[in-house]
Design a protein around this motif. Sequence first.
Motif, PDB file in Angstrom:
ATOM      1  N   SER A 443      18.575  -4.481  68.013  1.00 29.80           N
ATOM      2  CA  SER A 443      19.154  -2.615  67.814  1.00 29.80           C
ATOM      3  C   SER A 443      19.416  -1.939  67.115  1.00 29.80           C
ATOM      4  O   SER A 443      20.064  -1.288  66.853  1.00 29.80           O
ATOM      5  CB  SER A 443      20.758  -2.736  69.320  1.00 29.80           C
ATOM      6  N   ASN A 449      15.188  -5.241  61.644  1.00 34.34           N
ATOM      7  CA  ASN A 449      14.109  -5.634  62.527  1.00 34.34           C
ATOM      8  C   ASN A 449      12.894  -6.647  61.556  1.00 34.34           C
ATOM      9  O   ASN A 449      12.852  -7.571  62.256  1.00 34.34           O
ATOM     10  CB  ASN A 449      13.553  -4.683  63.482  1.00 34.34           C
ATOM     11  N   GLY A 487      17.642   1.714  68.316  1.00 35.97           N
ATOM     12  CA  GLY A 487      18.366   1.838  69.799  1.00 35.97           C
ATOM     13  C   GLY A 487      17.449   0.317  70.353  1.00 35.97           C
ATOM     14  O   GLY A 487      17.076  -0.978  70.032  1.00 35.97           O
ATOM     15  N   GLU A 488      18.514   0.213  71.732  1.00 43.66           N
ATOM     16  CA  GLU A 488      18.328  -1.551  72.406  1.00 43.66           C
ATOM     17  C   GLU A 488      16.841  -1.439  72.732  1.00 43.66           C
ATOM     18  O   GLU A 488      16.296  -1.314  73.165  1.00 43.66           O
ATOM     19  CB  GLU A 488      19.057  -1.302  73.563  1.00 43.66           C
ATOM     20  N   ARG A 489      16.606  -3.052  71.856  1.00 48.23           N
ATOM     21  CA  ARG A 489      14.555  -2.965  72.758  1.00 48.23           C
ATOM     22  C   ARG A 489      13.841  -2.558  72.090  1.00 48.23           C
ATOM     23  O   ARG A 489      12.864  -2.140  72.121  1.00 48.23           O
ATOM     24  CB  ARG A 489      15.051  -3.591  73.295  1.00 48.23           C
ATOM     25  N   LYS A 492      13.396   3.375  71.462  1.00 47.55           N
ATOM     26  CA  LYS A 492      13.717   5.415  70.628  1.00 47.55           C
ATOM     27  C   LYS A 492      12.176   4.724  69.624  1.00 47.55           C
ATOM     28  O   LYS A 492      11.220   6.049  69.360  1.00 47.55           O
ATOM     29  CB  LYS A 492      13.697   4.876  69.301  1.00 47.55           C
TER      30      LYS A 492
END
Length: 606
Positions: A443, A449, A487-489, A492
């Motif tokens: 997230s 990431n 955003g989570e996982r 977005k």
Amino acid sequence: MSSLLRIIRFTRSLAPLYTAVILASVLTAAAGLAVPFLIGHATDTVTGAVSGETPTSAAVRTVVLIAAGVLVAELFTTVVSNVGGWYGDVMSNRMRTILSVRYYDKLLHLPQRWFDGEITGTIVARLNRSITEITNFAKMMSNSFASMLITTVAVLAISAWYAWPLTLLLLIVFPVYVWLTSLTSVKWQRLEAEKNEQVDIASGRFAEVVGQIRVVKSFVSERRELTDFTQRFGSTDATTREQSSHWHRMDVIRRAFLNLVFFGIYVIIFVRTVQGAFTLGEMVLLVQLMSMAKAPVESMSFVIDSAQRALAGSRDYFRVMETPVDPRIVLQSAHGRADGEPAEAPVEPVPGAPVISFHEVDFAYEDGEDVLHGIDFHVDPGEKIALVGESGGGKSTIVNLLLGLYEPRQGSVEVVGRPSADLPLEQLRSRIGVVFQDASLFSGTIRENIAYGRPGASDEEVVEAARRANAEAFVLRFPDGYEQVIGERGLKLSGGQRQRIAVARAILKDAPVLVLDEATSALDTKAEIQVQKGLDELMAGRTSLIIAHRLSTIAEVDRIVTLRDGNIDEIGTPAELAGTGGIYAQLLDLQSSGDSRRLAKFDITG
């Protein structure tokens, strides 16, 4: 109590805080014990003044000094108890931190099989509930136990000085009351475990639903999920009624016994005073001391109630902590290395050995029928191997074994000529870059990431990885660029964008072995083409194991391994297998005929 003692051993670094809290409790108890003596002395002084035995002016000075003494004692108690409360708060929070970090550390090192049987939300709920109950009990005990103990011992000694029958009755009431309380323990804890099970399941489902809320809404399942959640919590009502009835029934017996004993104590004090054995001040002193002794006994129910909750929580906690970890994992403290690099000296590859070798591997996820049978193949340095077969044929299981997520039931897996069972998992996995079908992003920001496998990577290295993954163009369209929160996982982002971030992450890791586990199977044609460009860049110069999705990709690999029902069917080049009539040849025929329905069972498209 062994579980609670283990908690103390777990948190022995908090010994200075425990000591400070206990010292504050001791001083508070000592100041509290001074008050009955002061009030008893004041009572005798007032009695003497009223009877004319003491001059009024002298009595006034004495009682004013006594009142000042009471004020000092109570102010001292106020200050010291709050100082102890501060240390108790700090101790409780640090204990929560220690227990939570160790729990998290343990989870990170548990084998994949353990997670296969758990619900993520339940794991989180268990953490919150168990540690909250443990820390609340520890704080309560450290703040009150020493004070209760000192008060009890002092009251016993003082009452023995004035009248030994009082001490005898107190010596009877304490163990009997504790024994009566302990009688509730077995049944209470069994019912508490039943409630905790339902609450943990409901909380786990709650977390799942929140994480999959789009699926819930799209299938109009809100009412069904709410009904199940309500039923889980509703089932605890009946358990609570039974539990509470049992507890309070026993509480009536305990307190009735306590009332009878203290009836005897007060009778002795009052009768002895009437008989002239005690002065009025001594009577007041003893009554107050008996009240001080009674308070710890009455609070014993709350102490034992908290202890039982903590015991139940500690059992859940240690059930996880006692789960064996994979012996190949190099356990590190939470403050150990976090840069993704191996903690030990790297194991050197065996010269001339294949990069990956499977030797007669059998495997079953659970006790029962194997899902892989006699898997035997190897991948040479720089070679691209595709795994092809029907859905459920064992392709992803082979990847799981390669990554050390599971161990073969028979046979062995070798990486760079070394048995994977002999390689620390950190070193094994540091050699392998993976792009899964599900991008599995976190997230944070895009930069975080991409750099997940190398948190210390420079901005230039992150940007270069994104460029090579064909991701830079869409990243720069975001207002915050690489600092865009996704955003989570990664919700977005589109599917293709998530996969390109995953490819960039693998590029930046720069591992010598690459695994592509159906990395484009969930994408539309346009997104697939964009991601494939990144994958082509990623595969350049690397040893690659590909779970095939696109037949065009399969055609470009060096060899194909076809799987049928967990067995290797054929191994050969695309040209060799095209004419054998096997799985690959069938796929080519199906593509030529345009039979998409039969192609789908192979997870293959044209």
